[in-house]
Write a protein that holds these residues in place. Structure first.
Motif, short mmCIF file in Angstrom:
data_model
loop_
_atom_site.label_atom_id
_atom_site.label_comp_id
_atom_site.label_asym_id
_atom_site.label_seq_id
_atom_site.Cartn_x
_atom_site.Cartn_y
_atom_site.Cartn_z
N LYS A 102 0.84 -1.19 0.00
CA LYS A 102 0.00 0.00 0.00
C LYS A 102 0.88 1.25 0.00
CE LYS A 102 -4.01 2.01 2.35
NZ LYS A 102 -4.95 1.89 3.49
N GLU A 103 0.36 2.31 -0.61
CA GLU A 103 1.08 3.57 -0.65
C GLU A 103 0.69 4.44 0.53
OE1 GLU A 103 1.64 7.45 -3.64
OE2 GLU A 103 0.46 5.70 -4.26
N TRP A 104 1.71 5.07 1.18
CA TRP A 104 1.49 5.95 2.32
C TRP A 104 2.18 7.28 2.05
CZ3 TRP A 104 -1.96 4.19 5.73
CH2 TRP A 104 -2.15 2.82 5.85
N PRO A 105 1.45 8.31 1.66
CA PRO A 105 2.08 9.61 1.34
C PRO A 105 2.81 10.24 2.53
CG PRO A 105 -0.16 9.50 0.47
CD PRO A 105 0.01 8.31 1.36
N SER A 106 2.41 9.90 3.75
CA SER A 106 3.02 10.56 4.91
C SER A 106 4.46 10.16 5.15
CB SER A 106 2.19 10.26 6.17
OG SER A 106 2.16 8.87 6.44
N ILE A 107 4.94 9.07 4.55
CA ILE A 107 6.32 8.63 4.79
C ILE A 107 7.24 8.99 3.61
CG2 ILE A 107 5.57 6.75 6.28
CD1 ILE A 107 6.08 4.84 3.95
N VAL A 108 6.72 9.72 2.65
CA VAL A 108 7.55 10.11 1.50
C VAL A 108 8.71 10.98 1.99
CG1 VAL A 108 7.60 11.42 -0.65
CG2 VAL A 108 5.65 9.93 -0.14
N GLY A 109 9.91 10.67 1.53
CA GLY A 109 11.10 11.41 1.92
C GLY A 109 11.88 10.80 3.06
N LEU A 110 11.30 9.78 3.75
CA LEU A 110 12.00 9.14 4.86
C LEU A 110 12.93 8.05 4.33
CD1 LEU A 110 9.16 8.67 7.50
CD2 LEU A 110 10.99 10.37 7.54
N PRO A 111 14.11 7.87 4.94
CA PRO A 111 14.95 6.72 4.58
C PRO A 111 14.29 5.43 5.07
CG PRO A 111 15.92 7.92 6.40
CD PRO A 111 14.76 8.74 5.93
N PHE A 112 14.55 4.37 4.35
CA PHE A 112 13.86 3.11 4.66
C PHE A 112 14.19 2.62 6.07
CE2 PHE A 112 13.49 -1.53 4.64
CZ PHE A 112 12.16 -1.66 4.22
N GLU A 113 15.40 2.84 6.55
CA GLU A 113 15.77 2.35 7.87
C GLU A 113 14.98 3.02 8.99
OE1 GLU A 113 19.85 3.11 8.55
OE2 GLU A 113 19.73 5.27 8.16
N GLN A 114 14.44 4.22 8.75
CA GLN A 114 13.64 4.90 9.76
C GLN A 114 12.14 4.59 9.64
OE1 GLN A 114 14.38 9.11 9.92
NE2 GLN A 114 16.61 8.88 10.00
N VAL A 115 11.75 4.06 8.50
CA VAL A 115 10.32 3.77 8.29
C VAL A 115 9.83 2.75 9.30
CG1 VAL A 115 8.66 2.80 6.65
CG2 VAL A 115 10.39 4.42 5.86
N HIS A 116 10.71 1.84 9.74
CA HIS A 116 10.31 0.79 10.69
C HIS A 116 9.66 1.40 11.93
CE1 HIS A 116 12.39 -2.54 8.63
NE2 HIS A 116 13.29 -1.62 8.30
N TYR A 117 10.19 2.52 12.39
CA TYR A 117 9.75 3.08 13.67
C TYR A 117 8.45 3.88 13.57
CZ TYR A 117 14.68 2.00 14.10
OH TYR A 117 15.90 1.36 14.06
N TYR A 118 7.89 3.96 12.35
CA TYR A 118 6.60 4.64 12.16
C TYR A 118 5.45 3.65 12.06
CZ TYR A 118 8.91 9.11 11.29
OH TYR A 118 9.64 10.28 11.42
N PHE A 119 5.76 2.35 12.12
CA PHE A 119 4.71 1.33 12.00
C PHE A 119 4.79 0.40 13.21
CE2 PHE A 119 5.14 2.79 7.68
CZ PHE A 119 3.84 2.74 7.18
N PRO A 120 4.12 0.73 14.29
CA PRO A 120 4.17 -0.14 15.48
C PRO A 120 3.43 -1.46 15.29
CG PRO A 120 2.64 1.68 15.82
CD PRO A 120 3.35 1.96 14.53
N ASP A 121 2.55 -1.53 14.29
CA ASP A 121 1.74 -2.75 14.10
C ASP A 121 2.12 -3.51 12.84
OD1 ASP A 121 0.13 -2.24 16.40
OD2 ASP A 121 -0.91 -0.68 15.25
N ALA A 122 3.21 -3.16 12.21
CA ALA A 122 3.64 -3.84 11.00
C ALA A 122 5.16 -3.79 10.91
CB ALA A 122 3.00 -3.20 9.76
#
Length: 803
Positions: A442-462
């Motif tokens: 799924k596409e999430w516009p709110s995480i655009v511009g974040l490095p992939f290694e930091q994306v983990h910490y924005y998804f507590p349930d995935a």
């Protein structure tokens, strides 16, 4: 004396028939004349009788009317005198209405006679033309009645409305003829008599009110005819309802659905697929699954109802009987409007892989043919199950919307990875299907511009595991510094598509005291092993070639089965395996029966690191027999190995105490590892056999048909999942690994799961779960990633990495 030559065939005779005579010639000379004379004589007699009755009745009516007329004249004169005295207008006699009713009745009777005459004329002309046609082609002696009955029989056979029309004609004839005769006998108007005739037909007791003898007889005859008519009508209605119910039972009615899942064909995978799709539809309030196969509808419904574990969860299951390769049958189940079409392989007895794949190909072509060269558009995608990987290209050429799943190839890769990493089958079983955690895109516009290694910490349930660029292919385990671009879809592992969403801020900050040097210093190089394959699968050549890419140099593979060495070598060569090109494997052949103890004892089973029991190729269509043989081999191998268990355990303990332990001595074993240094993996075809596997103390198992069913169900819901699974199940690219926890943590160190994620990122690995030493449960996508856990020797981390 030579016999006289036969006369030449007549001109116009077919196939040199030698002067074939007309079929109705004898009828025209012998039967037709007498038939016509009889008909005309009957009509004349009927006409004379009717005229006599009418003449007698009219004479009586005239006498009666004359008397009534004289009486009415007297009354009329009296009424005129009275009205003149009252100075009122003299009303006319109510004879005009009677005349109008009489005229209406006569016109209706005339219309009925005209219609009847026209119908008789049409039938007579059709019979005459049929007679003339047969007369020119045959010399058979067939009477007119035979031709007439043949045409009537044909009409009743091909026309669904023949019975109601015939009943209507008989009813109208009975009403009109009975009304006319009743009018003659009772002296009433034709219109009133026709209505009385209908009353006699519809009400069996109405004729009892008639007092005149002749009219009563006519009313009785009409009433008896009405009883027959209504009896026939009840029979027709009953037959029609019965035929409709029978048609519904046979599954011949049309399905009117949109965005449903269509399953074409029937095999042992239907029930698991229905179960998985029902679980997937539960979060959306349910859905519709349509199953069509060339089997009895009631038998399929009964098997679905009696199967274990099938819970609709709000999903409607519609079953239809039909041939999936017939376009008309596909239209009946609304194939064009389905969100996905699953075409299952034909696993019936006597059908080999090529025949099954050919049938699947025809089914794909039939579905594609519904579009009529682009006039209509196929709403969803097709998931096609094939049995032979060599037939993949044929389906790809026919349809670009077809996602191909080669079941034998998928199972072979699952067995291969489970053999290399005992316990991995349990992880893959948790990842596949919709019961637990699975892949979502799924596409999430709110995480655009974040490095992939930091994306983990924005998804507590995935757990993010990759990205899918717009119009591209999935990228698993991307570079940690890769920025999420606009249009990128995030690939995650989550419990359901509505259970996860990104938070506004990061929920964790990585620690600064990560032992980077320690983590990067650990080597996980592939070590040589000794492996035993018991049994012979059809795609064993592909498994061996893939295994050669996954093991270290010097690995020994022993093939133990009942097939002669020359025969198996020929089959492997025909499958594309060149033994001389193997870089890391050395093949050894042993001939023996896997279910006989004396044959198994010839092999040093205790000397192997792993033993894999494969489902025999010749029993692949008989799951019960294949699983029974696998279980027998399991029990025998485990018993043979148990006799050397004590000695092997003693030797291992001595090596550990002397500090001479090898990597295999520290390899974590999932089921009773300390007492079972040899890993025993078995392929199971029937998922119901899983309950019996625990009795054999097996290290791991691969429920092949069930896992393939889960793969098919996942791809039917989201076709992009096929690209993800294809990478995870091959030696190229990223795979799923079971890592020793001590690679990333110290023995006894306490960290949360997000800390483990940060440390795995250093080695460019994505941690998706873990298994504690004292637990048999694998935890994927932990619900509380902030929970502090104490990690000890023997714990396992499940990661996705490119080795």
């Amino acid at each position: 004396m030579q016999p006289s030559p036969s006369p030449p065939p007549e001109a116009g005779s077919r196939n040199g028939g030698g002067g074939m005579k007309a079929i109705m010639k004898s009828i025209g000379s012998k039967y037709t004349s007498s038939f016509l004379i009889g008909v005309f004589s009957f009509l004349i007699v009927v006409a004379c009788v009717m005229l006599s009755i009418v003449n007698s009745h009219l004479r009586n009516q005239i006498a009666s009317l004359q008397a009534q007329n004289a009486e009415l004249l007297l009354k009329n004169d009296f009424l005129k005198e009275q009205f003149k005295k009252a100075d009122r207008e003299v009303p006319a006699l109510a004879t005009e209405q009677v005349e109008e009713d009489s005229y209406a009745g006569l016109l209706g009777l005339l219309a009925f006679l005209c219609a009847t005459g026209y119908a008789v004329y049409v039938i007579a002309m059709e019979v005459y033309q049929a007679r003339q046609k047969v007369e020119r082609c045959s010399s058979l002696n067939i009477c007119v009645m035979d031709v007439l009955m043949y045409r009537i029989d044909y009409w009743f056979s091909v026309s669904p409305m023949s019975k109601p029309i015939a009943l209507l004609v008989v009813t109208m004839a009975l009403i009109c003829v009975g009304g006319f005769i009743y009018s003659v006998c009772s002296g009433e108007s034709v219109a009133a008599s026709v209505w009385a005739s209908w009353v006699f037909i519809s009400d069996t007791g109405a004729h009892s009110d008639e007092s005149r003898p002749l009219a009563r007889f006519v009313a009785l005859v009409v009433t008896i005819g009405g009883m027959l008519v209504f009896g026939i009508m009840v029979g027709i209605v009953s037959d029609t309802i019965g035929e409709k119910v029978e048609s519904l039972k046979k599954g011949k009615s049309k399905v009117i659905e949109v965005d449903h899942t269509l399953i074409l064909g029937w095999s042992d995978k239907v029930i698991p697929i229905i179960r998985e799709i029902a679980i997937a539809n539960e979060s959306e309030g349910g859905g519709v699954i349509v199953v069509m196969a060339d089997r009895d509808k009631e038998a399929m419904e009964l098997e679905i109802m009696e199967s274990e574990g099938v819970c609709p969860r709000g999903t409607q299951i519609v079953v239809r009987s039909g041939n999936p390769i017939v376009s008309a049958e596909l239209v009946k189940v609304s194939a064009l409007t389905a969100k996905s079409i699953i075409i299952l392989a034909d696993r019936s007895e006597g059908t080999d892989a090529d025949q099954s794949d050919a049938r699947a190909l025809r089914c794909v072509m039939s579905v594609k043919g519904l579009t009529q060269d682009g006039q209509y558009e196929l709403r969803g995608h097709m998931v096609v199950e094939l049995l032979d990987v060599d037939n993949r290209e044929l389906v790809t050429l026919v349809s670009e919307k077809a996602v191909i799943v080669v079941s034998h190839d998928v199972v072979g890769r699952l067995i291969l990875q489970s053999t290399l990493q005992p316990g991995l089958a349990l992880v893959l079983e948790s990842l596949l299907g919709f019961d637990g955690c699975e892949f979502y895109i799924k596409e999430w516009p709110s995480i655009v511009g974040l490095p992939f290694e930091q994306v983990h910490y924005y998804f507590p349930d995935a757990i993010p595991v990759g990205v899918m660029p717009r119009g591209g292919v999935p990228i698993l385990n991307p570079e940690p510094k890769r920025l999420i671009a606009e249009g990128d879809q995030l690939i995650v592992i989550a419990e359901d598509n509505d259970t996860y969403a990104p938070t506004e801020t990061a929920q964790h900050t990585p620690a600064s005291n990560i032992p980077i040097e320690k983590i990067l210093s650990v080597s996980v190089a592939r070590q040589p092993k000794k492996m035993l394959f018991v049994g012979f699968r059809r795609d064993l050549d592909d498994i061996i070639m893939e295994l050669d890419n996954c093991v270290g140099p010097g690995t020994e593979l022993t093939l133990f089965n009942s097939m002669e060495v020359m025969e198996r070598e020929q089959l492997l060569r025909e499958g594309g395996l060149n033994v001389d090109e193997l870089e890391n494997l050395t093949l050894t052949h042993v001939v023996g029966n896997p279910v006989l103890r004396r044959h198994l004892e010839q092999v040093p089973i205790h000397a192997f690191n792993s033993v894999t029991i494969l489902a025999e190729e010749k029993y692949e269509n008989d799951m019960s027999t294949a699983d029974s043989r696998s279980l027998a081999s399991l029990l025998l191998i485990r018993d043979i190995q148990a006799k050397a268990m004590e000695r092997m355990e003693l030797e291992r303990t001595e090596r550990v105490e002397r500090g001479e332990a090898t990597e295999d001595d520290h390899q974590p074993h999932w089921i009773d590892g300390k007492k079972n240094p040899m890993m025993l993996i078995s392929e199971i075809l029937d998922s119901r056999t899983k309950t019996l596997v625990s009795v054999a103390n097996v290290s791991d198992y691969v429920a092949s048909n069930e896992l393939v069913s889960k793969v098919i169900a996942m791809i039917s819901e989201q076709w992009e999942v096929n690209l993800i699974l294809s990478e995870l199940l091959t030696a190229e690219g990223n795979e799923t690994y079971l890592r020793d926890a001590l690679i990333f943590v110290e023995d006894g160190e306490e960290l949360c799961f997000w800390d483990i994620t940060s440390r795995c990122n250093i080695r460019r690995e994505i941690c998706i779960g873990y298994k504690k030493k004292d637990s048999e449960e694998v935890v994927l996508n932990p619900p509380d990633k902030k929970e502090i856990i104490k990690w000890v020797r023997g714990d396992i981390f499940v990661t996705i990495a490119d080795n």
